[in-house]
Motif scaffolding. Sequence first.
Motif, short mmCIF file in Angstrom:
data_model
loop_
_atom_site.label_atom_id
_atom_site.label_comp_id
_atom_site.label_asym_id
_atom_site.label_seq_id
_atom_site.Cartn_x
_atom_site.Cartn_y
_atom_site.Cartn_z
N GLY A 69 0.82 -1.22 0.00
CA GLY A 69 0.00 0.00 0.00
C GLY A 69 0.84 1.25 0.00
O GLY A 69 0.57 2.21 -0.74
N VAL A 70 1.89 1.27 0.83
CA VAL A 70 2.79 2.43 0.86
C VAL A 70 3.46 2.62 -0.50
O VAL A 70 3.56 3.74 -1.01
CB VAL A 70 3.86 2.24 1.96
CG1 VAL A 70 4.93 3.33 1.86
CG2 VAL A 70 3.22 2.29 3.34
N ALA A 71 3.90 1.51 -1.10
CA ALA A 71 4.59 1.61 -2.40
C ALA A 71 3.66 2.13 -3.48
O ALA A 71 4.05 2.98 -4.30
CB ALA A 71 5.14 0.24 -2.79
N ILE A 72 2.42 1.64 -3.52
CA ILE A 72 1.48 2.10 -4.54
C ILE A 72 1.18 3.59 -4.38
O ILE A 72 1.17 4.34 -5.36
CB ILE A 72 0.18 1.26 -4.47
CG1 ILE A 72 0.45 -0.15 -4.96
CG2 ILE A 72 -0.92 1.90 -5.32
CD1 ILE A 72 -0.70 -1.11 -4.73
N VAL A 73 0.96 4.02 -3.16
CA VAL A 73 0.64 5.44 -2.92
C VAL A 73 1.83 6.33 -3.24
O VAL A 73 1.69 7.39 -3.86
CB VAL A 73 0.19 5.64 -1.46
CG1 VAL A 73 0.12 7.12 -1.12
CG2 VAL A 73 -1.16 5.00 -1.23
N ARG A 74 3.04 5.91 -2.87
CA ARG A 74 4.23 6.75 -3.06
C ARG A 74 4.76 6.71 -4.49
O ARG A 74 5.07 7.76 -5.07
CB ARG A 74 5.32 6.31 -2.09
CG ARG A 74 6.70 6.99 -2.30
CD ARG A 74 7.65 6.58 -1.19
NE ARG A 74 9.04 6.90 -1.45
CZ ARG A 74 9.62 8.07 -1.20
NH1 ARG A 74 8.90 9.06 -0.69
NH2 ARG A 74 10.91 8.26 -1.45
N TYR A 75 4.87 5.50 -5.07
CA TYR A 75 5.58 5.37 -6.33
C TYR A 75 4.67 5.27 -7.56
O TYR A 75 5.09 5.65 -8.65
CB TYR A 75 6.49 4.13 -6.29
CG TYR A 75 7.54 4.20 -5.20
CD1 TYR A 75 8.70 4.95 -5.37
CD2 TYR A 75 7.36 3.52 -4.01
CE1 TYR A 75 9.67 5.00 -4.38
CE2 TYR A 75 8.32 3.57 -3.00
CZ TYR A 75 9.47 4.31 -3.19
OH TYR A 75 10.42 4.37 -2.20
N VAL A 76 3.46 4.73 -7.40
CA VAL A 76 2.57 4.56 -8.54
C VAL A 76 1.61 5.75 -8.66
O VAL A 76 1.54 6.41 -9.69
CB VAL A 76 1.79 3.23 -8.43
CG1 VAL A 76 0.85 3.08 -9.64
CG2 VAL A 76 2.75 2.05 -8.36
N LEU A 77 0.86 6.02 -7.59
CA LEU A 77 -0.09 7.14 -7.61
C LEU A 77 0.58 8.47 -7.32
O LEU A 77 0.02 9.51 -7.65
CB LEU A 77 -1.21 6.87 -6.59
CG LEU A 77 -2.03 5.60 -6.83
CD1 LEU A 77 -3.08 5.46 -5.74
CD2 LEU A 77 -2.69 5.62 -8.19
N LYS A 78 1.75 8.43 -6.67
CA LYS A 78 2.53 9.64 -6.35
C LYS A 78 1.71 10.63 -5.51
O LYS A 78 1.61 11.82 -5.83
CB LYS A 78 3.06 10.31 -7.62
CG LYS A 78 3.93 9.39 -8.46
CD LYS A 78 4.51 10.12 -9.66
CE LYS A 78 5.28 9.17 -10.58
NZ LYS A 78 6.36 8.47 -9.91
N VAL A 79 1.11 10.12 -4.46
CA VAL A 79 0.30 10.94 -3.57
C VAL A 79 1.21 11.69 -2.60
O VAL A 79 2.10 11.10 -1.99
CB VAL A 79 -0.69 10.05 -2.78
CG1 VAL A 79 -1.46 10.88 -1.75
CG2 VAL A 79 -1.66 9.37 -3.74
N GLU A 80 0.98 13.01 -2.49
CA GLU A 80 1.74 13.82 -1.54
C GLU A 80 1.10 13.75 -0.15
O GLU A 80 -0.11 13.55 -0.03
CB GLU A 80 1.79 15.28 -2.03
CG GLU A 80 2.53 15.47 -3.34
CD GLU A 80 4.03 15.19 -3.23
OE1 GLU A 80 4.53 14.99 -2.09
OE2 GLU A 80 4.69 15.17 -4.28
N PRO A 81 1.89 13.88 0.90
CA PRO A 81 3.33 14.22 0.91
C PRO A 81 4.26 13.02 0.77
O PRO A 81 5.48 13.20 0.73
CB PRO A 81 3.49 14.87 2.28
CG PRO A 81 2.52 14.14 3.15
CD PRO A 81 1.33 13.86 2.27
N LEU A 82 3.72 11.80 0.68
CA LEU A 82 4.58 10.62 0.64
C LEU A 82 5.48 10.61 -0.60
O LEU A 82 6.63 10.16 -0.54
CB LEU A 82 3.74 9.35 0.68
CG LEU A 82 2.90 9.12 1.94
CD1 LEU A 82 2.24 7.74 1.88
CD2 LEU A 82 3.72 9.25 3.20
N ALA A 83 4.96 11.07 -1.74
CA ALA A 83 5.70 10.98 -2.99
C ALA A 83 7.03 11.75 -2.95
O ALA A 83 8.01 11.32 -3.56
CB ALA A 83 4.85 11.49 -4.15
#
Length: 210
Positions: free
Chosen positions: A163-177
């Motif tokens: 889940g963390v990987a999809i949000v950060r690297y695939v969807l690029k959701v801020e602030p995680l991205a």
Amino acid sequence: MRARSGRRSGDSGTREQILVAALHLFADRGYTSTTIRSIAEAAQVDPALVHHFFNNKEGVFRAAVESQLSVSAAFDEFDAPQPDGSARTAAWLARTYLNFWEHEETRYAMTAIYRAGLADSATSDLLRDRIETSIENWAGQMVFKDHPDASIVSALASSHLAGVAIVRYVLKVEPLASMDFEDIIRWVTPTLNLRLASLDLPDAPSEDQD
């Protein structure tokens, strides 16, 4: 750019070159929008050569999942540490798994696999089988490998990391991205540790209890 016809003279890595090109297309366009012709153009080979190595598009995707360019396949090659507690195991899991997403080659591979597997029914079974196999392997390597709930805990831990990987690297959701990698590790590890430590938690109270 026009595709070159036939096998390149002296190029023993043509199959791998096609696979890398396909992974980039699957990652950028998704499974449905990627065609054999577009893969051949990106790899600069004749489409017949793609059919020769992989038969069809699903064959290319399957080869990607099973190849060492796949994060899940590469992760299985690592031996888990002999931890002195779940916190050390959690830190190792988070850093090892997310490090693959930090590097371009393996990031494209995992993005391609997840985007295709989540969006297309033709590839979802393959992705699910690969994840389940990885979960079984991880559970067998962890310090709690002999616990009857090891697979459940491994599945929960894997779900958190995915889940963390999809949000950060695939969807690029801020602030995680845009967060620094070390900051991500510091935030992810405590929650992952809770997943691993859940083997020691008491049973949840039933609705009949006060």
